[in-house]
Design an enzyme around this catalytic site. Sequence first.
Site, PDB file in Angstrom:
ATOM      1  N   ALA A  65      -6.491  -7.771   0.020  1.00  0.00           N
ATOM      2  CA  ALA A  65      -6.253  -7.581   1.450  1.00  0.00           C
ATOM      3  C   ALA A  65      -4.929  -6.852   1.614  1.00  0.00           C
ATOM      4  CB  ALA A  65      -6.212  -8.939   2.147  1.00  0.00           C
ATOM      5  N   GLY A 109      -8.653 -10.116  -2.422  1.00  0.00           N
ATOM      6  CA  GLY A 109      -9.831  -9.837  -1.593  1.00  0.00           C
ATOM      7  C   GLY A 109     -10.758  -8.808  -2.220  1.00  0.00           C
ATOM      8  N   GLU A 112     -12.831 -10.759  -4.529  1.00  0.00           N
ATOM      9  CA  GLU A 112     -13.711 -11.590  -3.689  1.00  0.00           C
ATOM     10  C   GLU A 112     -14.829 -10.754  -3.068  1.00  0.00           C
ATOM     11  OE1 GLU A 112     -10.107 -12.951  -1.667  1.00  0.00           O
ATOM     12  OE2 GLU A 112     -10.747 -15.007  -2.058  1.00  0.00           O
ATOM     13  N   GLU A 132      -3.015 -13.928  -5.447  1.00  0.00           N
ATOM     14  CA  GLU A 132      -2.423 -14.296  -4.155  1.00  0.00           C
ATOM     15  C   GLU A 132      -1.272 -15.283  -4.321  1.00  0.00           C
ATOM     16  OE1 GLU A 132      -5.721 -14.213  -4.797  1.00  0.00           O
ATOM     17  OE2 GLU A 132      -6.847 -13.489  -3.060  1.00  0.00           O
TER      18      GLU A 132
HETATM   19  C1  HXC Z   1      -1.288  -3.048   0.611  1.00  0.00           C
HETATM   20  C2  HXC Z   1      -1.209  -2.120  -1.475  1.00  0.00           C
HETATM   21  C3  HXC Z   1      -1.910  -3.211  -2.016  1.00  0.00           C
HETATM   22  C4  HXC Z   1      -2.301  -4.259  -1.130  1.00  0.00           C
HETATM   23  C5  HXC Z   1      -1.487  -1.824  -3.610  1.00  0.00           C
HETATM   24  N1  HXC Z   1      -0.970  -1.284  -2.481  1.00  0.00           N
HETATM   25  N2  HXC Z   1      -2.057  -3.001  -3.344  1.00  0.00           N
HETATM   26  N3  HXC Z   1      -0.903  -2.044  -0.162  1.00  0.00           N
HETATM   27  N4  HXC Z   1      -1.960  -4.129   0.184  1.00  0.00           N
HETATM   28  N5  HXC Z   1      -2.998  -5.311  -1.542  1.00  0.00           N
HETATM   29  C6  HXC Z   1      -0.240  -0.022  -2.341  1.00  0.00           C
HETATM   30  C7  HXC Z   1       1.164  -0.099  -2.931  1.00  0.00           C
HETATM   31  O1  HXC Z   1       2.037  -0.687  -2.000  1.00  0.00           O
HETATM   32  C8  HXC Z   1       1.449   1.355  -3.175  1.00  0.00           C
HETATM   33  O2  HXC Z   1       1.797   1.970  -1.947  1.00  0.00           O
HETATM   34  C9  HXC Z   1       0.104   1.911  -3.599  1.00  0.00           C
HETATM   35  O3  HXC Z   1      -0.880   0.989  -3.119  1.00  0.00           O
HETATM   36  C10 HXC Z   1      -0.040   2.011  -5.102  1.00  0.00           C
HETATM   37  O4  HXC Z   1       0.277   0.735  -5.659  1.00  0.00           O
HETATM   38  P1  HXC Z   1       1.363   0.529  -6.807  1.00  0.00           P
HETATM   39  O5  HXC Z   1       1.802  -0.875  -6.756  1.00  0.00           O
HETATM   40  O6  HXC Z   1       2.426   1.574  -6.724  1.00  0.00           O
HETATM   41  O7  HXC Z   1       0.477   0.826  -8.112  1.00  0.00           O
HETATM   42  P2  HXC Z   1       0.616   0.189  -9.540  1.00  0.00           P
HETATM   43  O8  HXC Z   1       2.060   0.121  -9.969  1.00  0.00           O
HETATM   44  O9  HXC Z   1      -0.336   0.935 -10.401  1.00  0.00           O
HETATM   45  O10 HXC Z   1       0.142  -1.342  -9.398  1.00  0.00           O
HETATM   46  C11 HXC Z   1      -1.199  -1.604  -9.039  1.00  0.00           C
HETATM   47  C12 HXC Z   1      -1.348  -3.103  -8.624  1.00  0.00           C
HETATM   48  C13 HXC Z   1      -0.329  -3.458  -7.563  1.00  0.00           C
HETATM   49  C14 HXC Z   1      -1.162  -3.988  -9.869  1.00  0.00           C
HETATM   50  C15 HXC Z   1      -2.784  -3.265  -8.129  1.00  0.00           C
HETATM   51  O11 HXC Z   1      -0.410  -2.480  -6.506  1.00  0.00           O
HETATM   52  C16 HXC Z   1      -0.499  -4.811  -6.968  1.00  0.00           C
HETATM   53  O12 HXC Z   1      -0.134  -5.805  -7.565  1.00  0.00           O
HETATM   54  N6  HXC Z   1      -1.048  -4.866  -5.734  1.00  0.00           N
HETATM   55  C17 HXC Z   1      -1.174  -6.112  -4.981  1.00  0.00           C
HETATM   56  C18 HXC Z   1      -2.309  -6.946  -5.516  1.00  0.00           C
HETATM   57  C19 HXC Z   1      -2.433  -8.255  -4.764  1.00  0.00           C
HETATM   58  O13 HXC Z   1      -1.496  -9.062  -4.717  1.00  0.00           O
HETATM   59  N7  HXC Z   1      -3.577  -8.493  -4.134  1.00  0.00           N
HETATM   60  C20 HXC Z   1      -3.857  -9.699  -3.354  1.00  0.00           C
HETATM   61  C21 HXC Z   1      -3.563  -9.447  -1.899  1.00  0.00           C
HETATM   62  S1  HXC Z   1      -3.768 -10.915  -0.903  1.00  0.00           S
HETATM   63  P3  HXC Z   1       3.071   2.952  -1.839  1.00  0.00           P
HETATM   64  O14 HXC Z   1       3.092   3.310  -0.371  1.00  0.00           O
HETATM   65  O15 HXC Z   1       4.237   2.189  -2.316  1.00  0.00           O
HETATM   66  O16 HXC Z   1       2.704   4.099  -2.729  1.00  0.00           O
HETATM   67  C22 HXC Z   1      -5.427 -11.019  -0.650  1.00  0.00           C
HETATM   68  C23 HXC Z   1      -5.906 -12.170   0.187  1.00  0.00           C
HETATM   69  C24 HXC Z   1      -7.382 -12.112   0.487  1.00  0.00           C
HETATM   70  O17 HXC Z   1      -6.175 -10.219  -1.136  1.00  0.00           O
HETATM   71  C25 HXC Z   1      -7.816 -13.133   1.522  1.00  0.00           C
HETATM   72  C26 HXC Z   1      -7.918 -12.588   2.906  1.00  0.00           C
HETATM   73  C27 HXC Z   1      -8.425 -13.567   3.939  1.00  0.00           C
END
Ligand code: HXC
Length: 258
Positions: A65, A109, A112, A132
Amino acid sequence: MAYETIIVDVEDHIALIRLNRPDALNALNAQLLGELVTALQAAQANEKVRCIVLTGSEKAFAAGADIGMMSEQSFVDVFMGDLFTEETDAICRIRKPIIAAVSGYALGGGCELAMMCDFIIASDTAKFGQPEINLGVMAGIGGTQRLTRAVGKAKAMDMNLTGRFMDAAEAERAGLVSRIVPAKELMKEAMGAAQKIAEKSMVTVIAIKESVNRSFETTLREGVLFERRVFHSLFATEDQKEGMAAFLEKRTAQFRDK
Ligand code: HXC
C-alpha cells in the site's frame, strides 16, 4: 475507460491487467485499486473474457500500500474509511479466474493482492513479504490470514514478525506459488495457463473456483458435501455431455458454456 494507473488489454479471451505506477513500484492507492476493481468488473461482464491475468512490472508486482498516502492518516481515518475493504471485497467477488503473474517485489498489500488471485505464477526474481511491521503496523488485507493458510503458521509468523522476504524458490516450496519460471518467460507461462483455462467450460471453471474457495470458509465435511453437490449439478450441463462424449470419441471437446 481511460485508466491512469493500470493498463488493460483484452485479447484471445484473456484480460491482461498490468499495474502501472512505475515511480512508486506499483504501490496501491485508492485510485489504483478503484481502477483495478473497475477493470476486473468489466472483465467479469465481458462475455469474451474467460480468464484474467494480473501482473506488474519486471521490478515489482506491487511494493505494498502507498506509504505516503497512509503516513498522515489517523486511526479514525482508516477505521471510518475502512481502508481498502470495499475494493478488496470487490476483487474477491470476481467469479472468473484470476492468475497473478508476479515478478520482483510483492510486498505488504502487493503480496496480499497476489494472494487474492486464484493462483500465483512467479518469475525466479519474485520476492514476497509482509514487511508492515517495519512501519509500525501489520498486514491489513490478508497477510496474516491468507498467508497463514497458504504457507502455515511457522512461515506466516516468521514473515509477519521479522518482515523478511521469501524468494521464489522458498515460496514455491511453501505452497504460496504454483510455478516458477525464468523472468523472461513469465508472461508466456501465465498467458499459456490462462489460455488453457479459457478453453474449458466456463460453467465448470466457475464451479471449481467456488468450490476450492469454499474450503477456506467451512469444515472438511461441509466442504466435501458442497463439492459433491456442485459435481452432481454439473451433470445438468450440456458441457458434461460434450466433455464425456468427446473423450469416448477421441476428439477435442467443444464446450459451449451451457
Ligand atoms: C509508496 C513506495 C512504496 C510504497 C516503494 N515506493 N514502495 N512508495 N509506497 N509501498 C517508492 C519509493 O519511495 C521510491 O520512490 C520508489 O518507489 C522506488 O523505491 P526504492 O525504495 O528507491 O527502490 P529499492 O531501493 O529498489 O527498494 C525496493 C523496496 C522498497 C525494497 C520494495 O521500496 C521498500 O521497502 N518499499 C516498501 C515496502 C513496504 O513496506 N510495503 C508495505 C507497505 S504497508 P522515490 O520517489 O524515492 O523514487 C502495506 C499495508 C497493506 O502494504 C494493508 C492496507 C490496508
